[in-house]
Design a protein around this motif. Structure first.
Motif, PDB file in Angstrom:
ATOM      1  N   THR A   5       0.843  -1.189   0.000  1.00 25.85           N
ATOM      2  CA  THR A   5       0.000   0.000   0.000  1.00 25.85           C
ATOM      3  C   THR A   5       0.877   1.236   0.000  1.00 25.85           C
ATOM      4  O   THR A   5       1.768   1.369   0.838  1.00 25.85           O
ATOM      5  CB  THR A   5      -0.923   0.011   1.235  1.00 25.85           C
ATOM      6  OG1 THR A   5      -1.737  -1.155   1.208  1.00 25.85           O
ATOM      7  CG2 THR A   5      -1.811   1.247   1.243  1.00 25.85           C
ATOM      8  N   ALA A   7       0.720   5.268   0.326  1.00 30.90           N
ATOM      9  CA  ALA A   7      -0.048   6.458   0.698  1.00 30.90           C
ATOM     10  C   ALA A   7       0.402   7.590  -0.214  1.00 30.90           C
ATOM     11  O   ALA A   7       1.570   7.975  -0.211  1.00 30.90           O
ATOM     12  CB  ALA A   7       0.185   6.814   2.158  1.00 30.90           C
ATOM     13  N   HIS A  37      -3.298   4.577  -2.326  1.00 30.46           N
ATOM     14  CA  HIS A  37      -4.356   5.147  -1.492  1.00 30.46           C
ATOM     15  C   HIS A  37      -4.092   6.646  -1.375  1.00 30.46           C
ATOM     16  O   HIS A  37      -3.054   7.056  -0.864  1.00 30.46           O
ATOM     17  CB  HIS A  37      -4.377   4.502  -0.105  1.00 30.46           C
ATOM     18  CG  HIS A  37      -5.348   5.162   0.807  1.00 30.46           C
ATOM     19  ND1 HIS A  37      -6.698   4.948   0.713  1.00 30.46           N
ATOM     20  CD2 HIS A  37      -5.168   6.079   1.790  1.00 30.46           C
ATOM     21  CE1 HIS A  37      -7.314   5.701   1.622  1.00 30.46           C
ATOM     22  NE2 HIS A  37      -6.402   6.399   2.281  1.00 30.46           N
ATOM     23  N   VAL A  39      -4.446  10.059   0.226  1.00 33.96           N
ATOM     24  CA  VAL A  39      -4.700  10.551   1.573  1.00 33.96           C
ATOM     25  C   VAL A  39      -5.400  11.910   1.492  1.00 33.96           C
ATOM     26  O   VAL A  39      -4.912  12.826   0.835  1.00 33.96           O
ATOM     27  CB  VAL A  39      -3.374  10.680   2.369  1.00 33.96           C
ATOM     28  CG1 VAL A  39      -3.613  11.274   3.734  1.00 33.96           C
ATOM     29  CG2 VAL A  39      -2.689   9.317   2.458  1.00 33.96           C
ATOM     30  N   ARG A  61      -7.468   9.977  11.295  1.00 35.95           N
ATOM     31  CA  ARG A  61      -7.669   9.204  10.059  1.00 35.95           C
ATOM     32  C   ARG A  61      -6.405   9.247   9.203  1.00 35.95           C
ATOM     33  O   ARG A  61      -5.923   8.218   8.738  1.00 35.95           O
ATOM     34  CB  ARG A  61      -8.854   9.779   9.282  1.00 35.95           C
ATOM     35  CG  ARG A  61      -9.122   9.047   7.956  1.00 35.95           C
ATOM     36  CD  ARG A  61      -9.934   9.873   6.968  1.00 35.95           C
ATOM     37  NE  ARG A  61      -9.174  11.035   6.558  1.00 35.95           N
ATOM     38  CZ  ARG A  61      -9.626  12.287   6.574  1.00 35.95           C
ATOM     39  NH1 ARG A  61     -10.848  12.572   6.988  1.00 35.95           N
ATOM     40  NH2 ARG A  61      -8.855  13.289   6.181  1.00 35.95           N
ATOM     41  N   ASP A  64      -3.617   7.187  10.736  1.00 36.08           N
ATOM     42  CA  ASP A  64      -3.874   5.749  10.568  1.00 36.08           C
ATOM     43  C   ASP A  64      -3.567   5.294   9.147  1.00 36.08           C
ATOM     44  O   ASP A  64      -3.029   4.202   8.937  1.00 36.08           O
ATOM     45  CB  ASP A  64      -5.325   5.421  10.927  1.00 36.08           C
ATOM     46  CG  ASP A  64      -5.627   5.568  12.416  1.00 36.08           C
ATOM     47  OD1 ASP A  64      -4.673   5.623  13.230  1.00 36.08           O
ATOM     48  OD2 ASP A  64      -6.829   5.641  12.764  1.00 36.08           O
ATOM     49  N   GLU A  65      -3.901   6.132   8.169  1.00 40.82           N
ATOM     50  CA  GLU A  65      -3.631   5.788   6.769  1.00 40.82           C
ATOM     51  C   GLU A  65      -2.130   5.731   6.503  1.00 40.82           C
ATOM     52  O   GLU A  65      -1.661   4.843   5.784  1.00 40.82           O
ATOM     53  CB  GLU A  65      -4.313   6.797   5.844  1.00 40.82           C
ATOM     54  CG  GLU A  65      -5.821   6.679   5.854  1.00 40.82           C
ATOM     55  CD  GLU A  65      -6.543   7.793   5.119  1.00 40.82           C
ATOM     56  OE1 GLU A  65      -7.759   7.666   4.952  1.00 40.82           O
ATOM     57  OE2 GLU A  65      -5.896   8.792   4.719  1.00 40.82           O
ATOM     58  N   ALA A  69       0.380   2.221   5.611  1.00 37.24           N
ATOM     59  CA  ALA A  69       1.046   2.173   4.312  1.00 37.24           C
ATOM     60  C   ALA A  69       2.441   1.570   4.413  1.00 37.24           C
ATOM     61  O   ALA A  69       3.128   1.717   5.422  1.00 37.24           O
ATOM     62  CB  ALA A  69       1.135   3.581   3.730  1.00 37.24           C
TER      63      ALA A  69
END
Length: 187
Positions: A5, A7, A37, A39, A61, A64-65, A69
């Protein structure tokens, strides 16, 4: 192979952002094991140290993202020879409270596009200083700052110029290897 993943942190809030277009074009050059993803940062309050122990929901949030990652990709314009305030604000939020930075140890790549002749070179220089201080694993070469030109992107959102596409593919290949080399097992 398990996905990695990434970010994606865009330093622009503009609806027709060249940097969002660049991020999407880079995503098309990535192998399938990279999952991008994007952000969200437009709802982050201005950083205030008084809020470190009780961050607002958008701040938590974002943190956390980033924690989840395996790597981070910053794609930023250049405003007044530096990085945009929205980007610095997100970096400050993610780095606090002291000793609990979500950025530390993350492999990171930096890219950017701007209409100016030098692209985003100064913004990236300032951003790279901050990223190094935050103990991120910075991919230093090749650098990726582009000047926006009308024929840069094709109709499908990819890169229209073959020479530029080849350069960006080489950059993406290096970035993927960098993420795989440095990705934290805890992500």
């Amino acid at each position: 192979m398990s996905p990695y993943t990434i970010a994606v942190v865009i330093g622009s809030l503009r609806k027709e952002s060249f940097n969002v277009r660049l991020a999407r074009a880079l995503e098309k050059l990535a192998p399938p094991e990279l999952k991008f993803h994007y952000v969200r940062m437009d709802d982050l309050p201005l950083y205030n140290q008084d809020d470190d122990d009780h961050p607002a929901a958008p701040v938590q949030r974002m943190k956390d993202e980033i924690k989840a990652a395996h790597g981070v990709l910053f794609v930023t314009p250049e405003y007044n020879r530096s990085m945009p305030g929205i980007l610095k604000n997100a970096l400050d939020h993610g780095s606090r409270p002291y000793g609990k930075s979500v950025w530390a140890g993350k492999p990171v790549g930096v890219a950017g596009i701007s209409p100016g002749a030098t692209g985003t070179s100064m913004a990236q220089q300032h951003l790279r200083n901050v990223l190094c201080y935050l103990d991120m694993r910075l991919l230093t070469q090749p650098e990726l700052y582009l000047q926006m030109k009308d024929d840069l992107f094709d109709a499908d959102g990819g890169i229209g110029n073959p020479g530029t596409r080849k350069f960006l593919q080489g950059w993406m290949d290096r970035y993927v290897a960098w993420v795989k080399q440095h990705a934290q097992a805890t992500a």
